[in-house]
Every structure is written in C-alpha cells, then in structure tokens.
Enzyme design. Sequence first.
Site, PDB file in Angstrom:
ATOM      1  N   GLY A  15      21.540  42.939  87.024  1.00  0.00           N
ATOM      2  CA  GLY A  15      20.484  42.007  86.793  1.00  0.00           C
ATOM      3  C   GLY A  15      19.622  42.342  85.452  1.00  0.00           C
ATOM      4  O   GLY A  15      19.507  41.497  84.635  1.00  0.00           O
ATOM      5  N   SER A 106      31.474  41.199  94.851  1.00  0.00           N
ATOM      6  CA  SER A 106      31.976  42.441  94.744  1.00  0.00           C
ATOM      7  C   SER A 106      33.699  42.475  94.969  1.00  0.00           C
ATOM      8  O   SER A 106      33.993  41.845  95.683  1.00  0.00           O
ATOM      9  CB  SER A 106      31.545  43.541  95.375  1.00  0.00           C
ATOM     10  OG  SER A 106      32.182  44.651  96.047  1.00  0.00           O
ATOM     11  N   SER A 107      34.442  43.449  94.413  1.00  0.00           N
ATOM     12  CA  SER A 107      35.918  43.600  94.989  1.00  0.00           C
ATOM     13  C   SER A 107      36.051  43.820  96.269  1.00  0.00           C
ATOM     14  O   SER A 107      37.093  43.716  96.768  1.00  0.00           O
ATOM     15  CB  SER A 107      36.550  44.462  93.805  1.00  0.00           C
ATOM     16  OG  SER A 107      35.897  45.885  94.217  1.00  0.00           O
ATOM     17  N   CYS A 108      35.173  44.177  96.869  1.00  0.00           N
ATOM     18  CA  CYS A 108      35.259  44.806  98.379  1.00  0.00           C
ATOM     19  C   CYS A 108      35.536  43.485  99.329  1.00  0.00           C
ATOM     20  O   CYS A 108      35.932  43.571 100.716  1.00  0.00           O
ATOM     21  CB  CYS A 108      33.956  45.739  99.045  1.00  0.00           C
ATOM     22  SG  CYS A 108      32.548  44.750  99.011  1.00  0.00           S
ATOM     23  N   TYR A 135      28.992  44.593 104.834  1.00  0.00           N
ATOM     24  CA  TYR A 135      28.504  44.123 103.427  1.00  0.00           C
ATOM     25  C   TYR A 135      29.485  43.126 102.805  1.00  0.00           C
ATOM     26  O   TYR A 135      28.982  41.995 102.230  1.00  0.00           O
ATOM     27  CB  TYR A 135      28.558  45.421 102.326  1.00  0.00           C
ATOM     28  CG  TYR A 135      28.151  45.019 100.982  1.00  0.00           C
ATOM     29  CD1 TYR A 135      26.832  45.008 100.680  1.00  0.00           C
ATOM     30  CD2 TYR A 135      29.061  45.223  99.943  1.00  0.00           C
ATOM     31  CE1 TYR A 135      26.581  44.742  99.298  1.00  0.00           C
ATOM     32  CE2 TYR A 135      28.712  44.838  98.846  1.00  0.00           C
ATOM     33  CZ  TYR A 135      27.577  44.842  98.211  1.00  0.00           C
ATOM     34  OH  TYR A 135      27.201  44.528  97.170  1.00  0.00           O
ATOM     35  N   LYS A 139      29.172  39.233 101.222  1.00  0.00           N
ATOM     36  CA  LYS A 139      29.648  38.824 100.057  1.00  0.00           C
ATOM     37  C   LYS A 139      30.464  37.603 100.153  1.00  0.00           C
ATOM     38  O   LYS A 139      30.335  36.503  99.450  1.00  0.00           O
ATOM     39  CB  LYS A 139      30.178  40.035  99.478  1.00  0.00           C
ATOM     40  CG  LYS A 139      29.080  41.020  99.019  1.00  0.00           C
ATOM     41  CD  LYS A 139      28.313  40.440  97.944  1.00  0.00           C
ATOM     42  CE  LYS A 139      26.875  41.073  97.512  1.00  0.00           C
ATOM     43  NZ  LYS A 139      26.014  40.619  96.877  1.00  0.00           N
ATOM     44  N   LEU A 169      31.223  49.015  88.219  1.00  0.00           N
ATOM     45  CA  LEU A 169      30.602  48.750  86.891  1.00  0.00           C
ATOM     46  C   LEU A 169      30.218  50.196  86.545  1.00  0.00           C
ATOM     47  O   LEU A 169      29.786  50.976  87.479  1.00  0.00           O
ATOM     48  CB  LEU A 169      29.702  47.857  87.012  1.00  0.00           C
ATOM     49  CG  LEU A 169      30.180  46.299  87.564  1.00  0.00           C
ATOM     50  CD1 LEU A 169      28.892  45.492  87.721  1.00  0.00           C
ATOM     51  CD2 LEU A 169      30.984  45.843  86.383  1.00  0.00           C
ATOM     52  N   HIS A 182      28.450  56.411  92.304  1.00  0.00           N
ATOM     53  CA  HIS A 182      29.713  56.002  92.212  1.00  0.00           C
ATOM     54  C   HIS A 182      30.481  57.259  91.270  1.00  0.00           C
ATOM     55  O   HIS A 182      29.747  58.064  90.783  1.00  0.00           O
ATOM     56  CB  HIS A 182      29.769  54.648  91.436  1.00  0.00           C
ATOM     57  CG  HIS A 182      29.387  53.744  92.322  1.00  0.00           C
ATOM     58  ND1 HIS A 182      28.398  52.679  91.971  1.00  0.00           N
ATOM     59  CD2 HIS A 182      29.787  53.236  93.717  1.00  0.00           C
ATOM     60  CE1 HIS A 182      28.148  51.643  93.074  1.00  0.00           C
ATOM     61  NE2 HIS A 182      28.892  52.375  93.844  1.00  0.00           N
ATOM     62  N   ARG A 190      27.988  65.889  86.687  1.00  0.00           N
ATOM     63  CA  ARG A 190      28.803  67.100  87.097  1.00  0.00           C
ATOM     64  C   ARG A 190      29.231  67.726  85.713  1.00  0.00           C
ATOM     65  O   ARG A 190      29.113  69.107  85.409  1.00  0.00           O
ATOM     66  CB  ARG A 190      29.877  66.938  87.893  1.00  0.00           C
ATOM     67  CG  ARG A 190      29.456  66.610  89.429  1.00  0.00           C
ATOM     68  CD  ARG A 190      30.549  66.770  90.406  1.00  0.00           C
ATOM     69  NE  ARG A 190      31.219  68.126  90.287  1.00  0.00           N
ATOM     70  CZ  ARG A 190      32.536  68.187  90.662  1.00  0.00           C
ATOM     71  NH1 ARG A 190      33.258  67.243  91.249  1.00  0.00           N
ATOM     72  NH2 ARG A 190      33.051  69.335  90.699  1.00  0.00           N
TER      73      ARG A 190
HETATM   74  N1  LIG Z   1      27.253  48.481  90.392  1.00  0.00           N
HETATM   75  C1  LIG Z   1      28.284  48.083  90.577  1.00  0.00           C
HETATM   76  O1  LIG Z   1      29.434  48.938  90.317  1.00  0.00           O
HETATM   77  C2  LIG Z   1      28.802  46.697  91.113  1.00  0.00           C
HETATM   78  C3  LIG Z   1      30.318  46.551  91.276  1.00  0.00           C
HETATM   79  C4  LIG Z   1      30.504  45.354  91.709  1.00  0.00           C
HETATM   80  C5  LIG Z   1      29.484  44.328  92.265  1.00  0.00           C
HETATM   81  N2  LIG Z   1      28.318  44.850  91.952  1.00  0.00           N
HETATM   82  C6  LIG Z   1      27.400  43.413  92.602  1.00  0.00           C
HETATM   83  O2  LIG Z   1      26.388  43.458  91.545  1.00  0.00           O
HETATM   84  C7  LIG Z   1      25.282  43.013  92.305  1.00  0.00           C
HETATM   85  C8  LIG Z   1      24.059  43.820  91.787  1.00  0.00           C
HETATM   86  O3  LIG Z   1      24.359  45.037  92.026  1.00  0.00           O
HETATM   87  P1  LIG Z   1      23.599  46.356  91.284  1.00  0.00           P
HETATM   88  O4  LIG Z   1      24.496  47.345  91.065  1.00  0.00           O
HETATM   89  O5  LIG Z   1      23.016  45.630  90.030  1.00  0.00           O
HETATM   90  O6  LIG Z   1      22.701  46.589  92.491  1.00  0.00           O
HETATM   91  P2  LIG Z   1      21.125  47.373  91.966  1.00  0.00           P
HETATM   92  O7  LIG Z   1      21.034  47.816  90.889  1.00  0.00           O
HETATM   93  O8  LIG Z   1      20.983  48.116  93.531  1.00  0.00           O
HETATM   94  O9  LIG Z   1      20.164  45.912  92.045  1.00  0.00           O
HETATM   95  C9  LIG Z   1      19.954  45.324  93.090  1.00  0.00           C
HETATM   96  C10 LIG Z   1      18.484  44.661  92.908  1.00  0.00           C
HETATM   97  O10 LIG Z   1      18.261  43.988  93.964  1.00  0.00           O
HETATM   98  C11 LIG Z   1      16.952  44.097  94.340  1.00  0.00           C
HETATM   99  N3  LIG Z   1      16.674  43.818  95.987  1.00  0.00           N
HETATM  100  C12 LIG Z   1      17.269  44.279  96.821  1.00  0.00           C
HETATM  101  N4  LIG Z   1      17.070  43.734  97.909  1.00  0.00           N
HETATM  102  C13 LIG Z   1      15.956  42.946  97.700  1.00  0.00           C
HETATM  103  C14 LIG Z   1      14.793  42.102  98.463  1.00  0.00           C
HETATM  104  N5  LIG Z   1      14.834  42.006  99.610  1.00  0.00           N
HETATM  105  N6  LIG Z   1      14.153  41.319  97.871  1.00  0.00           N
HETATM  106  C15 LIG Z   1      14.056  41.345  96.512  1.00  0.00           C
HETATM  107  N7  LIG Z   1      15.008  41.898  95.577  1.00  0.00           N
HETATM  108  C16 LIG Z   1      15.581  42.947  96.138  1.00  0.00           C
HETATM  109  C17 LIG Z   1      16.612  45.490  94.025  1.00  0.00           C
HETATM  110  O11 LIG Z   1      15.360  45.746  94.041  1.00  0.00           O
HETATM  111  P3  LIG Z   1      14.844  47.299  94.725  1.00  0.00           P
HETATM  112  O12 LIG Z   1      15.603  48.237  94.235  1.00  0.00           O
HETATM  113  O13 LIG Z   1      13.413  47.305  94.321  1.00  0.00           O
HETATM  114  O14 LIG Z   1      15.067  47.013  96.106  1.00  0.00           O
HETATM  115  C18 LIG Z   1      17.489  45.675  92.818  1.00  0.00           C
HETATM  116  O15 LIG Z   1      16.636  45.484  91.743  1.00  0.00           O
HETATM  117  C19 LIG Z   1      25.527  42.865  93.843  1.00  0.00           C
HETATM  118  O16 LIG Z   1      25.849  41.840  94.463  1.00  0.00           O
HETATM  119  C20 LIG Z   1      26.736  44.080  93.926  1.00  0.00           C
HETATM  120  O17 LIG Z   1      27.388  43.630  94.842  1.00  0.00           O
HETATM  121  C21 LIG Z   1      27.812  45.845  91.576  1.00  0.00           C
END
Ligand SMILES: NC(=O)c1ccc[n+]([C@@H]2O[C@H](COP(=O)([O-])OP(=O)(O)OC[C@H]3O[C@@H](n4cnc5c(N)ncnc54)[C@H](OP(=O)(O)O)[C@@H]3O)[C@@H](O)[C@H]2O)c1
Length: 318
Positions: A15, A106-108, A135, A139, A169, A182, A190
């Site tokens: 985001g 997500s790829s999962c 999860y 999705k 990512l 990850h 490390r």
């Molecule tokens: N990172 C990766 O490698 C990766 C890979 C593939 C797909 N994705 C996908 O990309 C998307 C975002 O992932 P990300 O890595 O950016 O995750 P992230 O860094 O954990 O960010 C998720 C955000 O959602 C907020 N959130 C969670 N629960 C909430 C709620 N109930 N109300 C309001 N806000 C809420 C969190 O806020 P708080 O932290 O304050 O709870 C956080 O800011 C996900 O769908 C994930 O599956 C990520």
Amino acid sequence: MNQKIYVAGHRGMVGSAIVRNLKAKGFSNIVTRTHAELDLTNQAAVKLFFEQEKPGQVYLAAAKVGGIHANNTYPAEFIYQNLMMEANIIHQAFANGVRRLLFLGSSCIYPKLAPQPMSEAALLTGTLESTNEPYAIAKIAGIKLCESYNRQYGQSHGIDYRSVMPTNLYGPGDNYHPENSHVIPALIRRFHEAKVSHAPEVVIWGTGTPRREFLYVDDMAAASVFVMDLDKAIYDQHTQPMQSHINVGFGSDVTIAELAGAIAKATGYQGKIGFDPSKPDGAPRKWMDSSRLIQLGWKAAVGLERGLQKAYEEFQSQ
Ligand SMILES: NC(=O)c1ccc[n+]([C@@H]2O[C@H](COP(=O)([O-])OP(=O)(O)OC[C@H]3O[C@@H](n4cnc5c(N)ncnc54)[C@H](OP(=O)(O)O)[C@@H]3O)[C@@H](O)[C@H]2O)c1
C-alpha cells in the site's frame, strides 16, 4: 483522475508503495485511514467511511498477512479478517458508486502442485498448500467477489473490479524481524550481522537449489497502477469474466544459492556461504507465468541486484 483514490492498507509494504507511485505521478487526491482510524473488518465503520469519502477508485492492499508459523497458529484470524475486509470494502465500493477497484491477492491462491510457471488458469484446479489454506481461500474469495460484482452489476452500474496476484515481494517497508520474515529480509539481516561480526560463514537452510521469483515492491506498485488504469476493452480482451486475475511476477527466477550470493554482494559480506541439506528445501520451483501482463505491455524495471542494494540501504537506515 479528479475523484478521490482510496488506498486501503497504505501503511503496509504494498500500500505504501502504491501511494509513493501515485504521488510521484502527481496525484494529491489520495484518501487513507490507519487501522486505528478504520478497522476494515467493521462493516458499519466501512459503510460510513465510503458514504462520507465517496472515493472514485480503490486499491485494496489491506490484509492480515503472515508467515507459515502465524498462518498455522491463527488460521481463524487469517480467514475471518481477510474475508471481512474484502467483503466490506468490495460491497461498500459497489454501494457507493466506485467504478474501479483493484484487489491484491497472492501466489498462494494456486494449487500446491500447479504446473510451473503458474498461469492464471491454474486457479481452482487442485489442492492448496495446507499451511496457508485459510488465507488462500480468503484471497480466492476476493477474486471471486470482484468477478461476481462485475458479472451482476458491470453492465447496469458500470463497475469494473480487477485483481492482481503478486509473486514474492521485497524492498522498502519489508519486515526484517529476525524470526518472522520472508527469505530476502531474513537473509539481508543475517548477512549484515555476519559482516559486522566478521563471521567466517553464513549457513543457509536446504540445498540452495530451489528456485524462487522476486519482485521489487515499487515494481509491484507500478504494475498495480498500470492494471488499474488499463482501458476496459483491453483488460476484457486479455481476461475472462470468471478468470479475471492477472499475475505480477518479475518474469524469471533464481536459485536460493544465487539469491544468497547476490545478498552477500549487496551487503558487502565477504565470508563463505554454506548450505545445510539436512533442512527442508520446500517446493523445487515456484514462479508465476506473467505472460498475460507482459502481453498487456508491462514489464518489471528493477533487477535483483539493484533492488537488493536499495533494500539494504533501507534496512541500514532503520
Ligand atoms: N509482501 C509480499 O511479499 C506479498 C507477496 C504477495 C502478495 N502480497 C499481498 O499484498 C497485500 C498487501 O501485503 P503487504 O505485504 O503490504 O502487507 P502489510 O505490510 O502487512 O500491510 C497490510 C496493511 O493492512 C492493514 N490492515 C490489516 N488489517 C486491517 C484492518 N482490520 N483494518 C485496517 N487495516 C488493516 C495493516 O495495518 P496494521 O499493520 O496497522 O494492522 C497494514 O498496513 C496482501 O494482500 C498480500 O497478500 C504481498
């Protein structure tokens, strides 16, 4: 785009990268709420937010995410919270006249034994990996929510809700927690610590031969904005109403040994890299078939070497 753009999950890794991308393009009409200000699992609060803000576009990058351990320990929280966030946002977007929405998955979502590279057509063709099945089901429900609203209300209300499925990512905003992160952030930490303590060797779990794909998060944000803004006729040409999601990958993968070498280089670690084959390797290969996105005209811009350098700079600045 004069209407407001709501980025749900703007403090998260993806985001925040989407917000950076939009701001760099000159958008100043971005609406955000922190988790504390708006709990997206709260239906009444989400309804009120959409009624008050009336955004024109929504990026749905909020999610409850975690590694294998968290997914195994809190499966109820993972399925409940993700389903609620998606259902609340997608329904209220529809109810409040949002015409474009982009859902991040997500790829999962793909079966454990999906043929490699995993194409969009592999969805719902087999059994999911059990550790994060709740999860993944949430999705998949997100994709199907988008498709169902399009199918029922696309014509009558002009809505067009899309989904993108990112590969692994890395980059700014990543989680560098020593136990709960990850592979890239874990190895950056490390190798950095090994460099600082002059450790002669860093030993990595497994044989080093599994292949994985990695995408720099700003590329993911660029792909998200690209897909959101695609002309409807072009999007429709490359997708089907019940298979509308688009994979976002780097386009090629690397072995874990190659990745470790690249991270050693990025961090300046000059010791030995060892492998512990007594530890599990996981799947031999996991990479996305990104040909749909490539045909649409998008390609990743940040290679692994440069991406790792930037990630390491960010790690050091923390
Ligand atoms: N990172 C990766 O490698 C990766 C890979 C593939 C797909 N994705 C996908 O990309 C998307 C975002 O992932 P990300 O890595 O950016 O995750 P992230 O860094 O954990 O960010 C998720 C955000 O959602 C907020 N959130 C969670 N629960 C909430 C709620 N109930 N109300 C309001 N806000 C809420 C969190 O806020 P708080 O932290 O304050 O709870 C956080 O800011 C996900 O769908 C994930 O599956 C990520």
